[in-house]
Motif scaffolding. Sequence first.
Motif, PDB file in Angstrom:
ATOM      1  N   GLY A   1      30.344  35.629  26.337  1.00 14.38           N
ATOM      2  CA  GLY A   1      30.262  36.840  25.537  1.00 14.38           C
ATOM      3  C   GLY A   1      30.491  38.156  26.442  1.00 14.38           C
ATOM      4  O   GLY A   1      30.172  39.139  26.108  1.00 14.38           O
ATOM      5  N   ARG A   2      31.400  37.863  27.740  1.00 10.83           N
ATOM      6  CA  ARG A   2      31.622  38.881  28.627  1.00 10.83           C
ATOM      7  C   ARG A   2      32.960  38.581  29.448  1.00 10.83           C
ATOM      8  O   ARG A   2      33.113  37.166  29.484  1.00 10.83           O
ATOM      9  N   GLY A   3      33.544  39.339  30.109  1.00  4.66           N
ATOM     10  CA  GLY A   3      34.829  39.089  30.771  1.00  4.66           C
ATOM     11  C   GLY A   3      36.099  39.054  30.134  1.00  4.66           C
ATOM     12  O   GLY A   3      37.050  39.061  30.917  1.00  4.66           O
ATOM     13  N   LEU A   4      36.108  39.227  28.978  1.00  2.39           N
ATOM     14  CA  LEU A   4      37.243  39.456  28.150  1.00  2.39           C
ATOM     15  C   LEU A   4      37.893  40.819  28.254  1.00  2.39           C
ATOM     16  O   LEU A   4      36.976  41.879  28.754  1.00  2.39           O
ATOM     17  N   MET A   5      39.181  41.024  28.065  1.00  2.00           N
ATOM     18  CA  MET A   5      39.748  42.184  28.136  1.00  2.00           C
ATOM     19  C   MET A   5      40.587  42.680  26.884  1.00  2.00           C
ATOM     20  O   MET A   5      40.630  41.842  26.130  1.00  2.00           O
ATOM     21  N   PRO A   6      40.790  44.091  26.643  1.00  2.54           N
ATOM     22  CA  PRO A   6      41.549  44.496  25.605  1.00  2.54           C
ATOM     23  C   PRO A   6      42.979  43.960  25.603  1.00  2.54           C
ATOM     24  O   PRO A   6      43.368  43.500  26.766  1.00  2.54           O
ATOM     25  N   VAL A   7      43.733  43.574  24.473  1.00  3.18           N
ATOM     26  CA  VAL A   7      44.999  43.122  24.373  1.00  3.18           C
ATOM     27  C   VAL A   7      45.895  44.129  24.830  1.00  3.18           C
ATOM     28  O   VAL A   7      46.896  44.787  24.015  1.00  3.18           O
ATOM     29  N   GLN A   8      45.901  44.481  26.097  1.00  2.00           N
ATOM     30  CA  GLN A   8      46.754  45.822  26.403  1.00  2.00           C
ATOM     31  C   GLN A   8      47.383  45.257  27.711  1.00  2.00           C
ATOM     32  O   GLN A   8      46.646  44.565  28.858  1.00  2.00           O
ATOM     33  N   PRO A   9      48.608  45.576  27.852  1.00  2.00           N
ATOM     34  CA  PRO A   9      49.323  45.216  29.273  1.00  2.00           C
ATOM     35  C   PRO A   9      48.905  46.036  30.598  1.00  2.00           C
ATOM     36  O   PRO A   9      48.856  46.999  30.380  1.00  2.00           O
ATOM     37  N   LEU A  10      48.705  45.103  31.539  1.00  2.00           N
ATOM     38  CA  LEU A  10      48.612  45.577  32.929  1.00  2.00           C
ATOM     39  C   LEU A  10      49.837  45.694  33.529  1.00  2.00           C
ATOM     40  O   LEU A  10      50.282  44.968  34.368  1.00  2.00           O
ATOM     41  N   TYR A  11      50.630  46.874  33.526  1.00  9.66           N
ATOM     42  CA  TYR A  11      51.798  47.039  33.980  1.00  9.66           C
ATOM     43  C   TYR A  11      51.621  47.344  35.662  1.00  9.66           C
ATOM     44  O   TYR A  11      52.251  47.184  36.326  1.00  9.66           O
TER      45      TYR A  11
ATOM     46  N   ILE B   1      42.386  35.447  12.762  1.00  8.61           N
ATOM     47  CA  ILE B   1      41.553  35.243  13.802  1.00  8.61           C
ATOM     48  C   ILE B   1      41.726  36.288  14.848  1.00  8.61           C
ATOM     49  O   ILE B   1      42.621  37.181  15.036  1.00  8.61           O
ATOM     50  N   GLU B   2      40.555  36.382  15.848  1.00  7.09           N
ATOM     51  CA  GLU B   2      40.665  37.274  16.904  1.00  7.09           C
ATOM     52  C   GLU B   2      41.556  36.849  17.967  1.00  7.09           C
ATOM     53  O   GLU B   2      42.059  35.777  18.089  1.00  7.09           O
ATOM     54  N   VAL B   3      41.823  38.110  18.867  1.00  7.25           N
ATOM     55  CA  VAL B   3      42.960  37.838  19.833  1.00  7.25           C
ATOM     56  C   VAL B   3      42.103  38.506  20.836  1.00  7.25           C
ATOM     57  O   VAL B   3      41.681  39.775  20.848  1.00  7.25           O
ATOM     58  N   HIS B   4      42.138  37.756  22.052  1.00  4.98           N
ATOM     59  CA  HIS B   4      41.354  38.338  23.189  1.00  4.98           C
ATOM     60  C   HIS B   4      42.357  38.396  24.539  1.00  4.98           C
ATOM     61  O   HIS B   4      43.128  37.748  24.594  1.00  4.98           O
ATOM     62  N   GLY B   5      41.931  39.484  25.570  1.00  5.49           N
ATOM     63  CA  GLY B   5      42.931  39.545  26.751  1.00  5.49           C
ATOM     64  C   GLY B   5      42.204  38.876  27.909  1.00  5.49           C
ATOM     65  O   GLY B   5      41.014  39.060  27.917  1.00  5.49           O
ATOM     66  N   VAL B   6      42.973  38.315  28.723  1.00  4.75           N
ATOM     67  CA  VAL B   6      42.638  37.574  29.889  1.00  4.75           C
ATOM     68  C   VAL B   6      43.578  38.101  30.904  1.00  4.75           C
ATOM     69  O   VAL B   6      44.835  37.853  31.025  1.00  4.75           O
ATOM     70  N   MET B   7      42.945  38.478  32.088  1.00  9.28           N
ATOM     71  CA  MET B   7      43.605  38.993  33.251  1.00  9.28           C
ATOM     72  C   MET B   7      44.241  37.684  33.856  1.00  9.28           C
ATOM     73  O   MET B   7      43.631  36.805  34.278  1.00  9.28           O
ATOM     74  N   SER B   8      45.699  37.581  34.067  1.00 10.32           N
ATOM     75  CA  SER B   8      46.504  36.690  34.261  1.00 10.32           C
ATOM     76  C   SER B   8      46.434  36.062  35.714  1.00 10.32           C
ATOM     77  O   SER B   8      46.343  34.740  36.059  1.00 10.32           O
ATOM     78  N   LEU B   9      45.794  36.889  36.630  1.00 12.79           N
ATOM     79  CA  LEU B   9      45.652  36.551  38.004  1.00 12.79           C
ATOM     80  C   LEU B   9      44.353  35.455  38.215  1.00 12.79           C
ATOM     81  O   LEU B   9      44.300  34.765  39.042  1.00 12.79           O
ATOM     82  N   ASP B  10      43.484  35.877  36.955  1.00 11.37           N
ATOM     83  CA  ASP B  10      42.046  35.036  36.981  1.00 11.37           C
ATOM     84  C   ASP B  10      42.832  33.621  36.625  1.00 11.37           C
ATOM     85  O   ASP B  10      41.623  32.731  37.031  1.00 11.37           O
ATOM     86  N   ALA B  11      43.808  33.427  36.309  1.00 15.17           N
ATOM     87  CA  ALA B  11      44.062  31.832  35.768  1.00 15.17           C
ATOM     88  C   ALA B  11      44.425  31.239  36.971  1.00 15.17           C
ATOM     89  O   ALA B  11      44.033  29.941  37.294  1.00 15.17           O
ATOM     90  N   ILE B  12      44.989  31.764  38.132  1.00 14.11           N
ATOM     91  CA  ILE B  12      45.135  30.971  39.292  1.00 14.11           C
ATOM     92  C   ILE B  12      43.673  31.128  40.084  1.00 14.11           C
ATOM     93  O   ILE B  12      43.708  30.130  40.942  1.00 14.11           O
ATOM     94  N   ALA B  13      42.910  32.112  40.265  1.00 10.78           N
ATOM     95  CA  ALA B  13      41.683  32.171  40.815  1.00 10.78           C
ATOM     96  C   ALA B  13      40.755  31.088  40.478  1.00 10.78           C
ATOM     97  O   ALA B  13      40.113  30.343  41.198  1.00 10.78           O
TER      98      ALA B  13
END
Length: 231
Positions: free
Chosen positions: A201-211, A93-105
């Motif tokens: 269909g928008r707002g997702l991010m690449p599954v790459q870490p934001l260090y 299945i697909e895997v998508h990135g989500v910015m973690s701070l958005d979870a609090i927002a």
Amino acid sequence: MPDQTSPPLLALDASATASAAVVADGEVLARWASTETNTHAEVLAPAVRRVLAEAQVEAGDLGAVLAGVGPGPFTGLRAGLVTARSLAFAWGIEVHGVMSLDAIAFTAAEEAFRAGVEEFVVATDARRREVYWAHYSQVGGQFQRLHGPFVTAPGEVTPLPAYGAGAGLYPEDLRSVPGFENTVPDAGSLGLVGELAVRRGRGLMPVQPLYLRESDAKVPGPRKRAGTGQR
């Protein structure tokens, strides 16, 4: 599996503590979160089994995996993203990135709406007396990220009401909102954010870490030869 109009999604976040959740149709069916900050790799796989069982969802029922991409410390993010990618690959299945701070927002926007706050920041602990943060607005209780993410000293954060554990750590610099002083990204809220992004269909991010900065681990330099120092 309970009746749903869209496939359930598995959400994982390891940007602060490790957490896992199953979401579907705007609801969190099951969630789990650790209170530790250094056991991400050990606890995530058992947590996935736990939330799937609690939600009565089989891996084959899932529509995608959502992974919190940070910002956060190197080790935690790496464990979370490797787990998410590995599971998605194994299940096909697909895997998508989500910015973690958005979870609090996501949660903060509802409170900001009730309080009449139009703009706010979310801040989490970045260690080294710094915070990870981003600047948001809310319209009708829905958040929109305006700027960020950043990693800075607390005193450099935009002076707005601040949600998240980073604000709780530095009340002298940040206008911490009561009730959110210990809030860290959570896979349940992250899953709801990601599910909405999948639908739009928008707002997702690449599954790459934001260090946002280099790892604390450094490659050691060449050893000095004995007897070469100045006398």
